[in-house]
Design an enzyme around this catalytic site. Structure first.
Site, PDB file in Angstrom:
ATOM      1  CE1 TYR A 218       1.316  31.345  15.506  1.00  0.00           C
ATOM      2  CE2 TYR A 218       1.049  28.983  15.828  1.00  0.00           C
ATOM      3  CZ  TYR A 218       1.720  30.162  16.103  1.00  0.00           C
ATOM      4  OH  TYR A 218       2.807  30.144  16.943  1.00  0.00           O
ATOM      5  CE  LYS A 227       7.896  23.673  17.334  1.00  0.00           C
ATOM      6  NZ  LYS A 227       8.082  25.080  17.169  1.00  0.00           N
ATOM      7  CB  SER A 269       5.960  27.904  23.606  1.00  0.00           C
ATOM      8  OG  SER A 269       5.963  26.901  22.647  1.00  0.00           O
ATOM      9  CB  CYS A 271      10.395  28.694  28.964  1.00  0.00           C
ATOM     10  SG  CYS A 271       8.840  28.031  29.505  1.00  0.00           S
ATOM     11  N   GLY A 272      11.945  31.611  27.500  1.00  0.00           N
ATOM     12  CA  GLY A 272      13.255  32.236  27.375  1.00  0.00           C
ATOM     13  C   GLY A 272      14.177  31.525  26.402  1.00  0.00           C
ATOM     14  CE  LYS A 273      13.832  26.010  21.494  1.00  0.00           C
ATOM     15  NZ  LYS A 273      12.792  25.370  20.687  1.00  0.00           N
ATOM     16  CB  THR A 274      13.945  33.325  21.051  1.00  0.00           C
ATOM     17  OG1 THR A 274      13.038  32.372  20.502  1.00  0.00           O
ATOM     18  CG2 THR A 274      14.580  34.116  19.923  1.00  0.00           C
ATOM     19  CB  ALA A 385       2.090  39.100  17.941  1.00  0.00           C
ATOM     20  NE  ARG A 417       6.823  31.212  31.220  1.00  0.00           N
ATOM     21  CZ  ARG A 417       6.853  32.550  31.235  1.00  0.00           C
ATOM     22  NH1 ARG A 417       6.343  33.226  32.240  1.00  0.00           N
ATOM     23  NH2 ARG A 417       7.371  33.219  30.232  1.00  0.00           N
TER      24      ARG A 417
HETATM   25  C1  SPV Z   1       6.624  27.001  19.565  1.00  0.00           C
HETATM   26  O1  SPV Z   1       5.493  27.254  20.002  1.00  0.00           O
HETATM   27  O2  SPV Z   1       7.364  26.173  20.094  1.00  0.00           O
HETATM   28  C2  SPV Z   1       7.109  27.707  18.387  1.00  0.00           C
HETATM   29  C3  SPV Z   1       6.149  28.413  17.560  1.00  0.00           C
HETATM   30  O3  SPV Z   1       8.260  27.605  18.078  1.00  0.00           O
HETATM   31  S1  SPV Z   1       5.213  27.333  16.637  1.00  0.00           S
HETATM   32  O4  SPV Z   1       5.631  27.409  15.262  1.00  0.00           O
HETATM   33  O5  SPV Z   1       3.840  27.758  16.764  1.00  0.00           O
HETATM   34  O6  SPV Z   1       5.379  25.983  17.107  1.00  0.00           O
HETATM   35 MN    MN Z   2       9.181  25.908  19.094  1.00  0.00          MN
END
Ligand code: SPV
Ligand code: MN
Length: 620
Positions: A218, A227, A269, A271-274, A385, A417
């Site tokens: 993943y 990350k 993650s 919470c409407g970021k993208t 996903a 959120r």
């Molecule tokens: C997040 O969860 O903040 C993401 C996806 O951007 S991940 O690469 O899994 O961290």
């Molecule tokens: Mn992220």
């Protein structure tokens, strides 16, 4: 180099030699001899090399071509669908202080463990040696990064997400000032998934600026530059007085005003970021990680570490996310992961299409009602996903996407959120008050990490999972950063998730109105109402914006519901936050002052208005 020519041939050695960097040589030698791949391929910035990786991912079965040209699907294992904080550990040298929110392991013991897991982990596989640049090429923001991986999917993802960096490594002139990442998916099962999930480990070595990760696929666990590099960069930023943030960067472009106003935004993650970074009519620079530095003009500048998006596909549809939906349904380069595939077409929940009753997903052959090995019913596509695309593929890519200077930041948004506490948008009273708001960020949990959903979690600046420095130090760095600026960005907070009787009070698309209000505030075009928690919009301004943008009547009643100050709920939140920070060391005094002042203001308002839920009109 002490590596057999059968494994690393002349052609590939010659590529490495061009870098003139003994550290790179030593790292490659060490990990090839440890992980024992049958073949090593060095990837430069050439289109041939990039294409080699793209094709390898399909050839070795990690990705399968979809019907849409240039699109592939990749499946992670059933138990490998999110970040794994429990097995992500900082290798901690004795005596070193660190955030108590991140797992640690004694450095020597951890190294011993992970090196043993990597021993022979690449047997029979091909190791790719890849060079990238975290941030725009030729920029003071950027950090070169070396990635060793036995997964062509990981290398391919990084090619979509990051700038190639072979040339940047040449410019290092032999220095060791780069991050490096070693990843092995480990032994694979018949579906090409990591088999030894119990031995999934992600170990972060701040001393050597490297991350070793094994038995996973993943992206959040495997993609070094995402990350894993974020954690190294937070440490580096702390040592060098800049900020490394889990933030998008976008340009707000109000219609008819002929200007662009750059915002960064930190949202936990899902919470409407993208979708905030992608509000229609605006431009995007990045959706996940930003490096921030002080510019010569005394403003904050931000550069996107990435050039692509690894976004959540759940609920992406033509109405709410037209540009992303377009990228996911028309030819171009895209990797789509953990969705349902039938007849070469990907399907996911709420995409606006009927989901077929059979297909293949991350659990194998799928039919409705299918249960996983844990007895849970399997949705057609996993809620976490994702899709991986380059930002340049999008019509709204900002022209300064690759600008080595970054972009000047006029506003910062912290988005949580929460169903019952905060209004959809507010502005902080000052920079330190804004830092306080970011530090108090909370979110109801989602599926981006493995674990329970719907639990309220404190997530300062949406960066808690990645904080490798003590929380107090991190907050202090934000305050200090503000002090070095001649003009601090306005700080805002958003919450798109207010509910009444289980139903959302705001529409998904409303975020455009909140964004345009914030943009106008930066330019002093709107007044605001001062409340105990910050400045909120005035009804008339929002009414006008709703009319202009959506030709919609914004009713007074809706405004009241959205912007009422919910005293008890807000006080409860303060208590939660206070409890957390009381257990921290090194928290700057000013943080506690803001907390106390906010509590005092809330109690006074309650006293004055003799109400627990106070209408915004009462503060006018
Ligand atoms: C997040 O969860 O903040 C993401 C996806 O951007 S991940 O690469 O899994 O961290
Ligand atoms: Mn992220």
């Amino acid at each position: 180099m002490n590596i057999s020519k059968d494994v690393l041939d002349e052609k590939n050695i010659d590529k490495l030699k061009k870098l003139n960097n003994e550290y790179v040589m030593r790292i490659v030698e060490k990990y090839v001899n440890l992980c024992r791949p049958s073949k090593v391929t060095v990837i430069t910035d050439s289109e041939d090399d990039i294409d080699y990786v793209r094709k390898l991912a399909v050839k070795n079965g990690e990705e399968v071509s979809l019907a849409t040209e240039g699109h592939t699907v990749h499946f992670d294992g059933y138990y490998d669908q999110g970040r794994d904080p429990a097995n992500t550990r900082i290798l901690l040298p004795k005596e070193k202080k660190i955030s108590r929110y991140i797992n640690t392991i004694d450095r020597e013991r951890g190294l011993e463990e992970i090196l043993a897991l990597l021993d022979g982990a690449m047997k029979g596989k091909e190791l790719l040696v890849c060079f990238f640049c975290l941030g725009p090429n030729n920029s003071r923001f950027s950090i070169p990064a070396l990635q060793l991986t036995d997964s062509a999917y990981v290398a391919h993802s990084e090619m979509l997400l990051y700038r190639q960096g072979f040339e940047d490594f040449k410019k290092l002139n032999g220095s060791d000032k780069f991050f490096y990442f070693v990843h092995s998916a480990g032994e694979l099962d018949e579906k090409n998934n990591s088999k030894n999930i119990d031995e999934r480990r992600i170990y972060i070595d701040l001393e050597r600026e490297r991350v070793l990760t094994v038995n996973n696929q993943y992206g959040g666990n495997s993609i070094g530059l995402k990350k894993l590099a974020l954690r190294l960069a937070i440490n580096k930023a702390n040592n060098e007085d800049w900020l490394c943030e889990h933030m998008f960067i976008m340009g707000a472009r109000p219609e008819g005003k002929h200007r662009v106003t750059y915002f960064t935004g930190a949202f936990p993650s899902a919470c409407g970021k993208t979708s905030t970074a992608m509000v229609p009519g605006q431009s995007i620079i990045g959706d996940d990680i930003a490096y921030l530095r002080v510019g010569e003009d005394g403003m904050a500048y931000a550069a996107n570490v990435e050039k692509g998006i690894f976004g959540i596909i759940h609920e992406v549809n033509a109405d709410d996310d037209p540009l992303i939906y377009m990228a996911l349904t028309t030819p171009g380069e895209a990797i789509i992961s953990n969705v349902l595939v039938a007849d070469g077409m990907p399907y996911w929940s709420e995409m606006g299409k009927e989901i077929p009753a059979s297909g293949t997903n991350y659990s194998g052959e799928w039919n409705p009602g299918k249960k996983g090995p844990d007895g849970k019913e399997i949705a057609p596509a996993h809620k976490n996903a994702r899709y991986t695309i380059g930002i340049r593929e999008l019509d709204n890519a900002d022209p300064k996407l690759d600008d080595p200077e970054g972009v000047p930041v006029s506003g910062m948004i912290y988005g949580g959120r929460d169903s019952d506490t905060s209004p959809p948008v507010l502005e902080s009273l000052s920079w330190p008050h804004g830092v306080f708001i970011g530090a108090a960020l909370e979110s109801e949990t989602t599926t981006a990490t493995i674990g329970a959903e719907g639990v309220r979690k404190h997530d300062p600046m949406a960066n808690l999972d990645f904080l490798v420095i003590p929380l107090g130090t991190y907050i202090r760095n934000h305050l200090k950063f503000g002090d070095t600026l001649d003009k601090t960005p306005n700080i805002f907070a958003t919450n798109y998730f207010l509910k009444e009787n289980g139903k959302f009070l705001t529409d998904k698309l409303d975020k455009k109105v909140w964004l345009m209000w914030m943009e106008g505030r930066v330019h002093n075009e709107y007044g605001a109402i001062e409340t105990p928690i910050g400045f909120i919009p005035m009804y008339e301004d929002l009414k006008k914006l709703f009319k202009e943008i959506f030709n919609k009547e914004y009713e007074k009643d809706d405004y009241e519901k959205h912007f009422s100050i919910r005293i008890s709920k807000l006080l409860e939140r303060l208590d939660r936050i206070e409890k957390i920070y009381n257990e921290e060391t090194d928290v700057p005094e000013i943080f506690h002052e803001h907390l106390e002042q906010q509590r005092k203001r809330l109690l006074e308002a309650k006293e004055e208005h003799k109400k627990d839920v106070i209408s915004p009109f009462d503060f006018e």
